[in-house]
Design an enzyme around this catalytic site. Structure first.
Site, mmCIF file in Angstrom:
data_model
loop_
_atom_site.group_PDB
_atom_site.id
_atom_site.type_symbol
_atom_site.label_atom_id
_atom_site.label_comp_id
_atom_site.label_asym_id
_atom_site.label_seq_id
_atom_site.Cartn_x
_atom_site.Cartn_y
_atom_site.Cartn_z
ATOM 1 N N SER A 58 38.212 35.788 44.684
ATOM 2 C CA SER A 58 39.476 36.522 44.719
ATOM 3 C C SER A 58 39.829 36.767 46.175
ATOM 4 C CB SER A 58 39.347 37.858 43.975
ATOM 5 O OG SER A 58 40.590 38.536 43.966
ATOM 6 N N GLU A 59 41.120 36.559 46.524
ATOM 7 C CA GLU A 59 41.477 36.583 47.948
ATOM 8 C C GLU A 59 41.374 37.949 48.595
ATOM 9 O OE1 GLU A 59 45.650 36.020 45.967
ATOM 10 O OE2 GLU A 59 43.594 35.440 45.547
ATOM 11 N N ASN A 60 41.143 39.010 47.806
ATOM 12 C CA ASN A 60 40.913 40.304 48.436
ATOM 13 C C ASN A 60 39.479 40.441 48.946
ATOM 14 O OD1 ASN A 60 40.224 40.383 45.612
ATOM 15 N ND2 ASN A 60 39.944 42.586 45.791
#
Length: 217
Positions: free
Chosen positions: A45-47
């Site tokens: 997940s890009e977070n």
């Protein structure tokens, strides 16, 4: 016809052993619930999470462990957490094997619009721009038509584009389609859905070759 979970279940069949996979917001987040137990997959997940697992059961949520859509998630043994710069270095460096995104529109040429409806307030494009610019294998999970019954699979997108000629495959509640140089090639149809129904719901060019099998879920 499939519901959102059915779409995710079909896309999970595209995930292969050893893949690093980015899951976008919406239907794509459900894919982690349906990946086969006999393969190893790393969901990113890009977070800043690598090693996401299925969604937590009610009452077992940890508010500090979330995906990019701010949904609570679980993590698998060996999962890691890192800052956004490291996360996007992974994406921009093309270390993600498969990207699964939602979309508001997809064109027959593989363009995707999934970040803005004109006149509506948005915070920004977010990580979608980086994902579509860097990924070589993009599958879109979406409903075939909008609430008004209008096709979301178009000759040309009417909404602001996120990426151009980047989508490889689309899985909807009606069908599985591959994006080719000549349009959407129909590969599979959802259980109980006729080819004629799919044709009527697709504004873009639809290529039909031979008998189209039903999805095997």
């Amino acid at each position: 016809m499939l519901d959102k979970n059915g779409i995710a279940k079909r896309i999970a069949k595209e995930v292969q052993d050893g893949y690093y996979v980015n899951l976008g917001i919406g239907i794509p987040t459900l894919v982690a619930n349906y990946v086969r137990d006999d393969i190893e997959v790393e969901f990113q997940s890009e977070n800043g999470v690598l090693g996401m697992g299925p969604f937590p059961f009610e009452g077992e949520e940890d508010a500090d462990i979330i995906n990019a859509g701010k949904q609570t998630i679980t993590t698998l043994p060996g999962a890691s957490f890192f800052d956004s710069s490291t996360s996007f270095a992974m994406i921009r460096g093309q270390h993600v094997d498969l990207t699964i995104l939602g979309a508001m529109e997809v064109s027959e040429g593989g363009d995707i619009a999934n970040w803005k409806i004109p006149g509506k307030m948005v915070k920004g494009m977010g990580g979608a721009m980086d994902l579509v610019a860097s990924a070589e294998n993009i599958i879109v999970a979406m409903m075939h038509t909008n609430r008004a019954g209008e096709s979301k699979l178009l000759k040309q997108c009417s909404l602001p584009l996120t990426g151009v000629a980047c989508v490889k495959k689309v899985v909807t509640n009606l069908a599985v389609m591959e994006v080719t140089d000549n349009g959407f090639k129909l590969l599979e149809r959802a259980p109980g859905v006729s080819v004629e129904t799919i044709k009527e719901a697709t504004q873009g060019t639809l290529i039909i070759e031979g008998e189209i099998p039903e999805m095997n879920l």
